[in-house]
Design a protein around this motif. Structure first.
Motif, PDB file in Angstrom:
ATOM      1  N   ILE A 124      -5.981   5.558 -16.390  1.00  0.00           N
ATOM      2  CA  ILE A 124      -5.318   6.851 -15.532  1.00  0.00           C
ATOM      3  C   ILE A 124      -6.191   6.572 -14.180  1.00  0.00           C
ATOM      4  N   GLY A 125      -7.271   6.303 -14.096  1.00  0.00           N
ATOM      5  CA  GLY A 125      -8.126   6.059 -13.016  1.00  0.00           C
ATOM      6  C   GLY A 125      -7.654   4.920 -12.085  1.00  0.00           C
ATOM      7  N   GLU A 126      -7.417   3.924 -12.869  1.00  0.00           N
ATOM      8  CA  GLU A 126      -6.837   2.636 -12.407  1.00  0.00           C
ATOM      9  C   GLU A 126      -5.359   2.878 -11.611  1.00  0.00           C
ATOM     10  N   THR A 127      -4.368   3.569 -12.389  1.00  0.00           N
ATOM     11  CA  THR A 127      -3.100   4.021 -12.011  1.00  0.00           C
ATOM     12  C   THR A 127      -3.159   4.731 -10.657  1.00  0.00           C
ATOM     13  N   ALA A 128      -3.899   5.899 -10.714  1.00  0.00           N
ATOM     14  CA  ALA A 128      -3.817   6.927  -9.638  1.00  0.00           C
ATOM     15  C   ALA A 128      -4.585   6.043  -8.319  1.00  0.00           C
ATOM     16  N   LEU A 129      -5.605   5.171  -8.544  1.00  0.00           N
ATOM     17  CA  LEU A 129      -5.956   4.589  -7.340  1.00  0.00           C
ATOM     18  C   LEU A 129      -4.683   3.784  -6.704  1.00  0.00           C
ATOM     19  N   LYS A 130      -3.823   3.323  -7.632  1.00  0.00           N
ATOM     20  CA  LYS A 130      -3.019   1.916  -7.273  1.00  0.00           C
ATOM     21  C   LYS A 130      -1.775   2.927  -6.423  1.00  0.00           C
ATOM     22  N   TYR A 131      -1.257   4.090  -6.907  1.00  0.00           N
ATOM     23  CA  TYR A 131      -0.359   4.840  -6.143  1.00  0.00           C
ATOM     24  C   TYR A 131      -1.010   5.261  -5.032  1.00  0.00           C
TER      25      TYR A 131
END
Lengths: 346, 346
Positions: free
Chosen positions: B302-309
């Motif tokens: 989740i953290g990783e994905t949020a940062l990517k977006y």
DNA sequence: CTGAAAGCGCTTACAG
DNA sequence: CTGAAAGCGCTTACAG
């Protein structure tokens, strides 16, 4: 998306028919500026939501008001409590905190020290990666930026260090066992190279010595990788002795929980036959039955203290006295070492 | 202590008898510069340990390469895993992460948003404080800086949001119980106002519906403050029914553990008589006996994905399509819902 | 009480 | 291939 709607001093100055200098001084509450002007400026600045540009400001002042923190692993509960203390204290002082993980990798740690520097932090709080051998890069960084070690430290680095008073904590844990009538107290510790294990072991020895208890080598067990499984195994070793211990002090909760599991399995009464004490006050220590007596390490306090000392170094120009600060712990007595008279809650 | 020994482009240029421009270009590998010059410059820069001044650079570029992250509480294990994902992904992309805690205080959250802006972050990742009512300050900030919500989100904020697929997770948990032969499945959820509880409840209903199971209102229990104590209490309610459930789905591990404690106390066989499933995959879920079947939420992801977006929004100038990204969870089957043929390990 | 100007360290269009 | 110069937004000594 580019940052937009940026209001600068220039814009404010032009809008008010003042010079940039005057606006700047008004906003910074300079005594030279008339109250009337100050009010006019601040009213307008609020209206247009003027925010001073940090970069321009930091650029001039060589100051970012950002502290870099490097920890081995962020998703370890104790580390979170350290960080909470650091962040809270930083915010009180107008600082923000950049956090990075070395994942216990010395190489990564070296790189992080470098990137922290590149990001212009005003100081660094470092908790060392496990088995950090070479501290040269740390010494080098200390020529540029104030640095304080906390939690995982090394005597090889001449700087202020903030740590748990492990020896005192272990001493009190063992003293507590002695006070409850225990005389043959075993310890489960780490084999080698661990600063922390060594300190806790010293505390153990100190307590035995103070109360004139015999030191029985059979009751001093070490393991390479201290964890629940090892706790189970070593507890089995201890209960196989002809002359069993009446208490076991495990230098981590994980090992302590392993010990309890083995004792439970063998229907050995805790704490009557064998009492157990751990170290850490992990959440798990309250889930196991009986609940584990343990040492609470005030992570917040350590983080907070480390930050305070760092800020002191950042702000003082005079020579720094590097010191080692030892934070006291709290012994939390639970049913694994002490049976209360009241019926135990589930 | 003032930052010292600062090497600037000017110093390097003078030392090499070149212009500042040339040194700058050489260091940035500009095609115009000859290889010979580049080598000479970079060799010297390395030797004197030249580090570009972030402020000067950020000052020109209006870019800090710093992301601001605001979470309700850092010392919550799941939050740590979120942050770990954020930090890791940020570092891969050359960003650092400033972390602050709102301590679930809406007022504090508002201030933090403002100070994050003052510190010149390039974007903000926000996990909302509990009961955040007024999102105006968030909307306002979005005019200045890209912002992505993660984990604790709100439909009131029109931005990209990254969350757990709670409904799907609950659906699969309940489906698993049905697959093991259970037919009267109870749920312990929150009373009101909880986005997450609602989603999990929907998943529960969906599973019952898919398998044509009756929805029995007696088996749907809610509590204001979902915790272990409440789990114990509500389990007592459920086992007092004339027509008991044969499985209990608690929407948090804490409640699930409470349920297990009550069942154990009443000598009800788990999972044969009543199976139990929790939600969270907390460490505690493996300490309780029997171990709790639960949902693992991949916080890192989740953290990783949020940062990517967020980075996508920072880097793209074109119009952003705000979307809600739901991250799939993993069902972790343990002995509280499924008895393996092998002897269970302690 | 207010303003013009220098300078923090860098990048980059412009000129050669 | 290299350099001189402008400019990012701010603060502050200097001048008036």
């Amino acid at each position: 998306m580019v940052k937009k709607n940026i209001i600068t001093l220039k814009i404010v100055a032009k809008a008010l028919g003042l010079s940039i200098s005057t606006v700047s001084r008004a906003l910074n509450n300079h005594p030279d500026i008339s109250n009337q002007t100050k009010e006019k400026v601040s009213a307008f600045a609020n209206k247009v939501n003027y925010v001073p540009n940090v970069f321009a400001r930091g650029f001039r002042a060589h100051k970012s008001n950002i502290i870099g923190v490097i920890v081995p692993n962020i998703d370890h509960h104790f580390t979170s409590t350290l960080l909470k203390g650091v962040i809270r204290e930083a915010e009180i002082n107008g600082y923000k905190v950049i956090i990075s993980e070395s994942v216990n990798n010395e190489q990564k740690q070296t790189e992080l020290l470098q990137t922290m520097n590149q990001f212009g932090v005003d100081g660094i709080l470092l908790s060392l990666a496990k088995n950090t051998k070479n501290v040269d890069h740390i010494l080098k960084m200390m020529n540029h930026i104030p640095l304080v070690l906390f939690d995982k430290v090394s005597t090889k680095v001449p700087c202020t260090q903030v740590i748990i008073d492990d020896e005192d904590a272990a001493f009190r844990a063992v003293e507590h066992l002695i006070n409850t009538g225990k005389r043959r107290i075993a310890i489960i510790k780490e084999t080698v190279n661990s600063f922390i294990s060594e300190k806790r072991y010293l505390g153990y020895l100190k307590a035995l010595k103070k109360y004139d208890l015999e030191i029985d080598e059979n009751l001093i067990l070490s393991t390479e990788d201290i964890c629940m499984e090892e706790g189970k195994k070593l507890a089995n070793v201890l209960i196989s002795l002809k002359n069993r211990p009446d208490a076991i002090f495990a230098i981590t909760d994980e090992a302590g929980i392993g010990v309890i599991k083995t004792l439970n399995k063998n229907k050995i009464k805790i704490p009557d036959e064998i009492a157990v004490v751990g170290f850490c006050n992990s959440v798990n220590s309250t889930i196991i039955k009986p609940k584990l007596t343990t040492i609470d390490q005030p992570g917040n306090k350590i983080g907070e203290t480390a930050l305070k000392y760092l800020l002191r170094e950042i702000n003082n120009e005079d020579e720094i006295n590097h010191k080692t600060v030892e934070i006291k712990t709290n012994l939390i007595v639970r049913n694994s070492s002490f049976k209360s008279l009241k019926k135990n809650k589930v």
